[in-house]
Design a protein around this motif. Structure first.
Motif, PDB file in Angstrom:
ATOM      1  N   ALA A 287      36.464  43.210  -3.717  1.00  0.00           N
ATOM      2  CA  ALA A 287      37.703  43.822  -3.249  1.00  0.00           C
ATOM      3  C   ALA A 287      38.815  43.485  -4.232  1.00  0.00           C
ATOM      4  N   ALA A 288      39.861  44.254  -4.157  1.00  0.00           N
ATOM      5  CA  ALA A 288      41.024  43.978  -5.002  1.00  0.00           C
ATOM      6  C   ALA A 288      41.600  42.623  -4.633  1.00  0.00           C
ATOM      7  N   PRO A 289      42.227  41.949  -5.578  1.00  0.00           N
ATOM      8  CA  PRO A 289      42.844  40.674  -5.243  1.00  0.00           C
ATOM      9  C   PRO A 289      43.870  40.861  -4.139  1.00  0.00           C
ATOM     10  N   PRO A 290      44.126  39.818  -3.370  1.00  0.00           N
ATOM     11  CA  PRO A 290      45.091  39.942  -2.287  1.00  0.00           C
ATOM     12  C   PRO A 290      46.440  40.386  -2.831  1.00  0.00           C
ATOM     13  N   ALA A 291      47.078  41.256  -2.100  1.00  0.00           N
ATOM     14  CA  ALA A 291      48.402  41.715  -2.503  1.00  0.00           C
ATOM     15  C   ALA A 291      49.409  40.596  -2.300  1.00  0.00           C
ATOM     16  N   VAL A 292      50.413  40.577  -3.147  1.00  0.00           N
ATOM     17  CA  VAL A 292      51.483  39.597  -2.988  1.00  0.00           C
ATOM     18  C   VAL A 292      52.337  40.051  -1.814  1.00  0.00           C
ATOM     19  N   PRO A 293      52.563  39.174  -0.828  1.00  0.00           N
ATOM     20  CA  PRO A 293      53.375  39.564   0.320  1.00  0.00           C
ATOM     21  C   PRO A 293      54.766  40.019  -0.114  1.00  0.00           C
ATOM     22  N   ALA A 294      55.353  40.917   0.676  1.00  0.00           N
ATOM     23  CA  ALA A 294      56.694  41.411   0.376  1.00  0.00           C
ATOM     24  C   ALA A 294      57.658  40.243   0.281  1.00  0.00           C
ATOM     25  N   GLY A 295      58.484  40.252  -0.741  1.00  0.00           N
ATOM     26  CA  GLY A 295      59.468  39.198  -0.924  1.00  0.00           C
ATOM     27  C   GLY A 295      58.933  37.967  -1.636  1.00  0.00           C
ATOM     28  N   GLU A 296      57.639  37.897  -1.844  1.00  0.00           N
ATOM     29  CA  GLU A 296      57.017  36.753  -2.528  1.00  0.00           C
ATOM     30  C   GLU A 296      57.048  37.030  -4.033  1.00  0.00           C
ATOM     31  N   PRO A 297      57.505  36.060  -4.843  1.00  0.00           N
ATOM     32  CA  PRO A 297      57.501  36.282  -6.296  1.00  0.00           C
ATOM     33  C   PRO A 297      56.065  36.389  -6.826  1.00  0.00           C
ATOM     34  N   PRO A 298      55.900  36.926  -8.011  1.00  0.00           N
ATOM     35  CA  PRO A 298      54.563  36.999  -8.602  1.00  0.00           C
ATOM     36  C   PRO A 298      53.936  35.608  -8.663  1.00  0.00           C
ATOM     37  N   VAL A 299      52.612  35.555  -8.519  1.00  0.00           N
ATOM     38  CA  VAL A 299      51.913  34.269  -8.453  1.00  0.00           C
ATOM     39  C   VAL A 299      52.209  33.389  -9.659  1.00  0.00           C
ATOM     40  N   GLY A 300      52.277  33.967 -10.837  1.00  0.00           N
ATOM     41  CA  GLY A 300      52.548  33.182 -12.044  1.00  0.00           C
ATOM     42  C   GLY A 300      53.895  32.490 -11.994  1.00  0.00           C
ATOM     43  N   GLU A 301      54.878  33.145 -11.408  1.00  0.00           N
ATOM     44  CA  GLU A 301      56.211  32.558 -11.296  1.00  0.00           C
ATOM     45  C   GLU A 301      56.184  31.329 -10.379  1.00  0.00           C
ATOM     46  N   THR A 302      55.486  31.438  -9.259  1.00  0.00           N
ATOM     47  CA  THR A 302      55.389  30.316  -8.326  1.00  0.00           C
ATOM     48  C   THR A 302      54.552  29.189  -8.919  1.00  0.00           C
TER      49      THR A 302
ATOM     50  N   LYS B  49      42.821  31.974 -14.627  1.00  0.00           N
ATOM     51  CA  LYS B  49      43.762  33.005 -14.153  1.00  0.00           C
ATOM     52  C   LYS B  49      43.084  34.140 -13.389  1.00  0.00           C
ATOM     53  N   LYS B  50      41.894  34.536 -13.810  1.00  0.00           N
ATOM     54  CA  LYS B  50      41.207  35.654 -13.145  1.00  0.00           C
ATOM     55  C   LYS B  50      40.831  35.326 -11.705  1.00  0.00           C
ATOM     56  N   GLU B  51      40.705  34.037 -11.393  1.00  0.00           N
ATOM     57  CA  GLU B  51      40.329  33.609 -10.049  1.00  0.00           C
ATOM     58  C   GLU B  51      41.538  33.265  -9.184  1.00  0.00           C
ATOM     59  N   ILE B  52      42.704  33.193  -9.782  1.00  0.00           N
ATOM     60  CA  ILE B  52      43.898  32.728  -9.073  1.00  0.00           C
ATOM     61  C   ILE B  52      44.780  33.918  -8.734  1.00  0.00           C
ATOM     62  N   HIS B  53      44.837  34.218  -7.429  1.00  0.00           N
ATOM     63  CA  HIS B  53      45.621  35.354  -6.950  1.00  0.00           C
ATOM     64  C   HIS B  53      46.804  34.923  -6.096  1.00  0.00           C
ATOM     65  N   THR B  54      46.819  33.658  -5.678  1.00  0.00           N
ATOM     66  CA  THR B  54      47.901  33.124  -4.848  1.00  0.00           C
ATOM     67  C   THR B  54      48.214  31.706  -5.322  1.00  0.00           C
ATOM     68  N   PRO B  55      49.387  31.192  -4.979  1.00  0.00           N
ATOM     69  CA  PRO B  55      49.670  29.793  -5.308  1.00  0.00           C
ATOM     70  C   PRO B  55      48.667  28.838  -4.650  1.00  0.00           C
TER      71      PRO B  55
ATOM     72  N   HIS C 296      59.420  24.907  -1.079  1.00  0.00           N
ATOM     73  CA  HIS C 296      59.928  25.875  -2.060  1.00  0.00           C
ATOM     74  C   HIS C 296      60.089  27.261  -1.410  1.00  0.00           C
ATOM     75  N   ARG C 297      59.097  27.667  -0.663  1.00  0.00           N
ATOM     76  CA  ARG C 297      59.152  28.967   0.012  1.00  0.00           C
ATOM     77  C   ARG C 297      60.237  29.017   1.088  1.00  0.00           C
ATOM     78  N   ALA C 298      60.477  27.883   1.735  1.00  0.00           N
ATOM     79  CA  ALA C 298      61.469  27.835   2.807  1.00  0.00           C
ATOM     80  C   ALA C 298      62.903  27.745   2.287  1.00  0.00           C
ATOM     81  N   ALA C 299      63.051  27.344   1.036  1.00  0.00           N
ATOM     82  CA  ALA C 299      64.390  27.196   0.456  1.00  0.00           C
ATOM     83  C   ALA C 299      65.047  28.559   0.295  1.00  0.00           C
ATOM     84  N   PRO C 300      66.339  28.622   0.514  1.00  0.00           N
ATOM     85  CA  PRO C 300      67.034  29.909   0.310  1.00  0.00           C
ATOM     86  C   PRO C 300      66.923  30.353  -1.146  1.00  0.00           C
ATOM     87  N   ALA C 301      66.741  31.633  -1.339  1.00  0.00           N
ATOM     88  CA  ALA C 301      66.643  32.180  -2.700  1.00  0.00           C
ATOM     89  C   ALA C 301      68.004  32.090  -3.374  1.00  0.00           C
ATOM     90  N   GLY C 302      67.945  31.942  -4.674  1.00  0.00           N
ATOM     91  CA  GLY C 302      69.217  31.955  -5.370  1.00  0.00           C
ATOM     92  C   GLY C 302      69.259  30.951  -6.380  1.00  0.00           C
TER      93      GLY C 302
END
Length: 124
Positions: free
Chosen positions: A17-32, A71-77, A118-124
């Motif tokens: 199957a395709a790798p899991p989609a990044v949830p809405a509002g979640e930064p790209p996996v590489g950024e996290t 990297k090919k195996e890593i789709h989420t933090p 990190h995820r719970a912290a306000p963006a900005g």
């Protein structure tokens, strides 16, 4: 016709199957993952790998190397933590973070908590 549909479904499953989609509002996996690695580098704690103590910068370099290699195996933090930051791929021994009070915490637990904050912290 039912047989053809079943075969097509089976082929799709076998191809993966395709790798899991990044949830809405979640930064790209590489950024996290980059944030997690930087967090490790700057934390000021000792990392224990295969029974030996390592600096935060050494631990961060190893995690970056393992991330680049997998990297090919890593789709989420969470995949990153599980694959690249939990245990030795050679010995199977769990990695630990040595806290300021000397307590050893499994790196997966420590990184998981850092990710949650990190995820719970306000963006900005």
């Amino acid at each position: 016709m039912h047989l053809i549909t079943s075969l097509l479904v089976a082929v799709a499953v076998l191809l993966g199957a395709a790798p899991p989609a990044v949830p809405a509002g979640e930064p790209p996996v590489g950024e996290t993952v980059d944030w997690l690695i930087e967090h490790v580098a700057k934390c000021g704690l000792t990392f224990v790998r295969n029974g030996r103590e390592h600096s935060p910068s050494d631990a961060a370099r190893l995690m970056q190397y393992k991330f680049s290699s997998a990297k090919k195996e890593i789709h989420t933090p969470e995949d990153f933590i599980r694959i690249a930051a939990t245990k030795s791929s050679t010995t199977g021994k769990v990695y630990f973070v040595k806290m300021a009070d000397g307590k050893l915490v499994p790196s997966a637990e420590w990184l998981g908590e850092a990710l949650r904050k990190h995820r719970a912290a306000p963006a900005g």
